[in-house]
Design an enzyme around this catalytic site. Structure first.
Site, PDB file in Angstrom:
ATOM      1  N   ASP A  88       0.859  -1.184   0.000  1.00 37.81           N
ATOM      2  CA  ASP A  88       0.000   0.000   0.000  1.00 37.81           C
ATOM      3  C   ASP A  88       0.901   1.241   0.000  1.00 37.81           C
ATOM      4  O   ASP A  88       2.018   1.194   0.516  1.00 37.81           O
ATOM      5  CB  ASP A  88      -0.887  -0.047   1.246  1.00 37.81           C
ATOM      6  CG  ASP A  88      -1.628   1.238   1.457  1.00 37.81           C
ATOM      7  OD1 ASP A  88      -2.350   1.668   0.544  1.00 37.81           O
ATOM      8  OD2 ASP A  88      -1.467   1.830   2.548  1.00 37.81           O
ATOM      9  N   ASP A  93       0.045   5.053   0.782  1.00 39.38           N
ATOM     10  CA  ASP A  93      -0.085   6.046   1.858  1.00 39.38           C
ATOM     11  C   ASP A  93      -0.188   5.374   3.228  1.00 39.38           C
ATOM     12  O   ASP A  93      -1.065   4.550   3.464  1.00 39.38           O
ATOM     13  CB  ASP A  93      -1.316   6.918   1.605  1.00 39.38           C
ATOM     14  CG  ASP A  93      -1.228   7.635   0.262  1.00 39.38           C
ATOM     15  OD1 ASP A  93      -0.123   8.061  -0.124  1.00 39.38           O
ATOM     16  OD2 ASP A  93      -2.267   7.754  -0.414  1.00 39.38           O
TER      17      ASP A  93
HETATM   18 MG   LIG Z   1      -2.792   3.266   3.430  1.00 40.92          MG
END
Ligand SMILES: [Mg+2]
Ligand SMILES: [Zn+2]
Length: 208
Positions: free
Chosen positions: A10, A12
């Protein structure tokens, strides 16, 4: 060469700081040990693939062009630290916000597995030997859909998710890691234990 395992990362809160919408390149900052984590995957011959929802595009908060600039900076920052990504896959959609083509009930917005499946086809990955790493429960949901492992990191939203919301998780993480580097060490240790080795050398320049 045999199909490689991947670590799907992932963006962010996992690879970079969680700062809300990254609507300017200056807002994107790598977390402290992220480059080391990606480098370790490179050395182990495990594909490092970012999989990120960027509904800010559908919402009209920033353009696809801006996102490309942000991602070019991200790739460059990692390369400067001797780390390379094998792929970077983005869902720009939202099911109800904005206008077509980005307002779409797509198959790629996590927790749907479309990004991982696309990466597996492009990069010849073994999803059953792969791991999804993220800072939200919704990231973990992708993993069982493709037969992969799920690791929660405590960076980004992770600590709050784990301390206050874990009873609501519908997928229990296979491991909870302090950060991405800790997650990568768990993945590599697990692979070494299971198959007694790691995959071949990483192949040439990844980002096209
Ligand atoms: Mg995230
Ligand atoms: Zn999508």
């Amino acid at each position: 060469m045999a199909r490689r395992p991947a670590v799907f990362i992932d963006r962010d809160g996992t690879l970079t700081e969680e700062v809300g919408y990254v609507n300017h390149p200056s807002r994107l900052r790598l977390l402290p040990r992220s480059a080391a984590a990606v480098r370790r995957l490179n050395e182990a011959g495990i594909a490092a693939v970012v999989a990120t929802n960027q509904a800010g595009i559908a919402r009209g908060y920033f353009s696809e062009d801006l996102m490309r600039v942000v991602h070019a900076r991200l790739v460059e920052a990692l390369e400067d630290a001797g780390a390379h990504l094998d792929g970077l896959y983005v869902c720009p959609h939202h099911p109800t916000e904005g206008a077509p083509p980005f307002r779409a009930d797509c198959d790629c917005r996590k927790p749907k597995p479309g990004l991982l499946q696309r990466a597996a086809r492009d990069l010849d990955l073994d999803l059953g030997e792969s791991t999804m790493v993220g800072d939200k429960a919704s990231d973990l949901l992708v993993a069982p859909a493709v037969g992969a492992r799920a690791v929660l990191v405590l960076t980004g939203y992770g600590q709050g998710e784990w301390e206050y919301r874990r009873e609501h998780f519908s997928v229990t993480p296979d491991h909870v890691a302090a950060d991405l580097l800790d997650a990568v060490d768990w993945v590599i240790g697990r692979i070494r234990t299971r198959v007694g080795g790691v995959w071949g050398e990483p192949e040439g320049p990844p980002i096209r």
